[in-house]
Motif scaffolding. Structure first.
Motif, PDB file in Angstrom:
ATOM      1  N   LEU A   1       0.822  -1.200   0.000  1.00 54.73           N
ATOM      2  CA  LEU A   1       0.000   0.000   0.000  1.00 54.73           C
ATOM      3  C   LEU A   1       0.864   1.262   0.000  1.00 54.73           C
ATOM      4  CD1 LEU A   1      -2.889   1.057   0.045  1.00 54.73           C
ATOM      5  CD2 LEU A   1      -2.822   0.923   2.537  1.00 54.73           C
ATOM      6  N   ILE A   2       1.897   1.285   0.824  1.00 53.67           N
ATOM      7  CA  ILE A   2       2.798   2.443   0.863  1.00 53.67           C
ATOM      8  C   ILE A   2       3.488   2.631  -0.478  1.00 53.67           C
ATOM      9  CG2 ILE A   2       4.972   3.311   1.814  1.00 53.67           C
ATOM     10  CD1 ILE A   2       4.049   2.373   4.528  1.00 53.67           C
ATOM     11  N   ASN A   3       3.970   1.558  -1.067  1.00 52.66           N
ATOM     12  CA  ASN A   3       4.634   1.663  -2.370  1.00 52.66           C
ATOM     13  C   ASN A   3       3.679   2.175  -3.443  1.00 52.66           C
ATOM     14  OD1 ASN A   3       7.116   0.806  -1.377  1.00 52.66           O
ATOM     15  ND2 ASN A   3       6.716  -1.337  -1.832  1.00 52.66           N
ATOM     16  N   THR A   4       2.418   1.754  -3.381  1.00 52.97           N
ATOM     17  CA  THR A   4       1.416   2.235  -4.338  1.00 52.97           C
ATOM     18  C   THR A   4       1.161   3.725  -4.129  1.00 52.97           C
ATOM     19  OG1 THR A   4       0.380   0.053  -4.426  1.00 52.97           O
ATOM     20  CG2 THR A   4      -0.941   1.926  -5.181  1.00 52.97           C
ATOM     21  N   PHE A   5       0.949   4.127  -2.863  1.00 50.61           N
ATOM     22  CA  PHE A   5       0.756   5.545  -2.558  1.00 50.61           C
ATOM     23  C   PHE A   5       1.945   6.359  -3.035  1.00 50.61           C
ATOM     24  CE2 PHE A   5      -2.594   6.064   1.002  1.00 50.61           C
ATOM     25  CZ  PHE A   5      -3.434   5.161   0.395  1.00 50.61           C
ATOM     26  N   ASP A   6       3.143   5.850  -2.765  1.00 50.03           N
ATOM     27  CA  ASP A   6       4.358   6.574  -3.134  1.00 50.03           C
ATOM     28  C   ASP A   6       4.470   6.729  -4.645  1.00 50.03           C
ATOM     29  OD1 ASP A   6       6.774   7.945  -2.423  1.00 50.03           O
ATOM     30  OD2 ASP A   6       7.908   6.159  -3.017  1.00 50.03           O
ATOM     31  N   SER A   7       4.111   5.712  -5.385  1.00 49.43           N
ATOM     32  CA  SER A   7       4.227   5.797  -6.845  1.00 49.43           C
ATOM     33  C   SER A   7       3.329   6.887  -7.429  1.00 49.43           C
ATOM     34  CB  SER A   7       3.935   4.440  -7.491  1.00 49.43           C
ATOM     35  OG  SER A   7       2.575   4.094  -7.351  1.00 49.43           O
ATOM     36  N   PHE A   8       2.225   7.198  -6.730  1.00 47.44           N
ATOM     37  CA  PHE A   8       1.320   8.254  -7.189  1.00 47.44           C
ATOM     38  C   PHE A   8       1.571   9.594  -6.491  1.00 47.44           C
ATOM     39  CE2 PHE A   8      -1.171   4.437  -8.255  1.00 47.44           C
ATOM     40  CZ  PHE A   8      -1.413   4.698  -9.597  1.00 47.44           C
ATOM     41  N   GLY A   9       2.609   9.665  -5.656  1.00 50.02           N
ATOM     42  CA  GLY A   9       2.908  10.896  -4.942  1.00 50.02           C
ATOM     43  C   GLY A   9       1.957  11.173  -3.791  1.00 50.02           C
TER      44      GLY A   9
ATOM     45  N   ILE B   1      17.510  23.380  12.420  1.00 48.69           N
ATOM     46  CA  ILE B   1      16.671  22.299  11.898  1.00 48.69           C
ATOM     47  C   ILE B   1      15.218  22.753  11.776  1.00 48.69           C
ATOM     48  CG2 ILE B   1      15.784  19.983  12.372  1.00 48.69           C
ATOM     49  CD1 ILE B   1      18.476  19.431  13.811  1.00 48.69           C
ATOM     50  N   ALA B   2      14.642  22.560  10.592  1.00 50.83           N
ATOM     51  CA  ALA B   2      13.229  22.856  10.331  1.00 50.83           C
ATOM     52  C   ALA B   2      12.574  21.602   9.762  1.00 50.83           C
ATOM     53  CB  ALA B   2      13.094  24.008   9.353  1.00 50.83           C
ATOM     54  N   VAL B   3      11.394  21.259  10.273  1.00 48.81           N
ATOM     55  CA  VAL B   3      10.723  20.013   9.897  1.00 48.81           C
ATOM     56  C   VAL B   3       9.380  20.314   9.243  1.00 48.81           C
ATOM     57  CG1 VAL B   3       9.793  17.830  10.754  1.00 48.81           C
ATOM     58  CG2 VAL B   3      11.805  18.820  11.846  1.00 48.81           C
ATOM     59  N   ASN B   4       9.073  19.536   8.196  1.00 49.06           N
ATOM     60  CA  ASN B   4       7.794  19.650   7.503  1.00 49.06           C
ATOM     61  C   ASN B   4       7.334  18.246   7.136  1.00 49.06           C
ATOM     62  OD1 ASN B   4       5.601  20.818   6.197  1.00 49.06           O
ATOM     63  ND2 ASN B   4       6.723  21.131   4.295  1.00 49.06           N
ATOM     64  N   VAL B   5       6.074  17.943   7.378  1.00 52.87           N
ATOM     65  CA  VAL B   5       5.496  16.660   6.959  1.00 52.87           C
ATOM     66  C   VAL B   5       4.563  16.973   5.805  1.00 52.87           C
ATOM     67  CG1 VAL B   5       3.998  14.751   7.631  1.00 52.87           C
ATOM     68  CG2 VAL B   5       5.695  15.625   9.246  1.00 52.87           C
ATOM     69  N   LYS B   6       4.771  16.269   4.685  1.00 47.88           N
ATOM     70  CA  LYS B   6       3.947  16.566   3.515  1.00 47.88           C
ATOM     71  C   LYS B   6       3.844  15.372   2.584  1.00 47.88           C
ATOM     72  CE  LYS B   6       7.704  18.686   0.846  1.00 47.88           C
ATOM     73  NZ  LYS B   6       8.095  19.926   0.177  1.00 47.88           N
ATOM     74  N   ARG B   7       2.831  15.441   1.742  1.00 48.55           N
ATOM     75  CA  ARG B   7       2.690  14.452   0.682  1.00 48.55           C
ATOM     76  C   ARG B   7       3.536  14.934  -0.489  1.00 48.55           C
ATOM     77  NH1 ARG B   7      -3.663  12.835   0.861  1.00 48.55           N
ATOM     78  NH2 ARG B   7      -3.289  10.806   1.792  1.00 48.55           N
ATOM     79  N   CYS B   8       4.418  14.073  -0.930  1.00 50.01           N
ATOM     80  CA  CYS B   8       5.256  14.427  -2.069  1.00 50.01           C
ATOM     81  C   CYS B   8       5.896  13.155  -2.612  1.00 50.01           C
ATOM     82  CB  CYS B   8       6.328  15.445  -1.661  1.00 50.01           C
ATOM     83  SG  CYS B   8       7.533  14.849  -0.466  1.00 50.01           S
ATOM     84  N   LYS B   9       6.698  13.325  -3.618  1.00 47.59           N
ATOM     85  CA  LYS B   9       7.450  12.210  -4.192  1.00 47.59           C
ATOM     86  C   LYS B   9       8.850  12.741  -4.493  1.00 47.59           C
ATOM     87  CE  LYS B   9       7.358   8.640  -7.643  1.00 47.59           C
ATOM     88  NZ  LYS B   9       6.637   7.987  -8.700  1.00 47.59           N
TER      89      LYS B   9
END
Length: 100
Positions: A12-20, A66-74
Motif C-alpha cells: 500500500l505504501i509503495n502504491t501511494f508513493d508511486s502516485f505521490g 533544523i526545520a521540519v515539515n510533513v507533507k505528501r510528495c514524491k
C-alpha cells in the motif's frame, strides 16, 4: 499474521508513493545546508511519530538550524546537500522496514 499485514502495508505504501500520495518527513538544516527526506509513510500521523528520531540523529551529527515539515510528495532525491552541490540518493525503502 504480522507478515501478511506487513506485506499488505508495504504494498500500500509503495502504491501511494508511486502516485505521490505517500507522506514524507522533510527536514532542512542550515548547517550543513541540506534537505533530507525520510519515508514514505502511509499517514501523516506515522510520519509525525518518526520525527523525533530523525531530528535526534541529525543533532548528534552536529546539524544546526533544523526545520521540519510533513507533507505528501514524491522526492526525486532523498538528500540534497546545497553547500556541497551534491544530491545523494539513499535507497528508498518503507519507513517500517526491519520493524516486526
Amino acid at each position: 499474521m504480522k507478515t501478511i499485514w506487513y506485506n499488505l502495508k508495504e504494498t500500500l505504501i509503495n502504491t501511494f508513493d508511486s502516485f505521490g500520495l505517500a507522506w514524507w518527513v522533510e527536514i532542512g538544516t542550515q548547517k550543513p545546508n541540506c534537505t533530507y527526506y525520510f519515508g514514505p509513510f502511509i499517514s501523516s500521523s506515522e510520519a509525525k511519530a518518526a520525527i523525533k528520531g530523525y531530528v535526534e540523529d541529525l543533532e548528534v551529527e552536529g546539524a544546526q538550524g533544523i526545520a521540519v515539515n510533513v507533507k505528501r510528495c514524491k522526492p526525486g532525491t532523498l538528500t540534497i546537500a546545497e553547500d556541497l552541490g551534491e544530491r545523494i540518493d539513499r535507497k528508498v525503502k518503507p519507513a517500517f522496514s526491519g520493524q516486526m
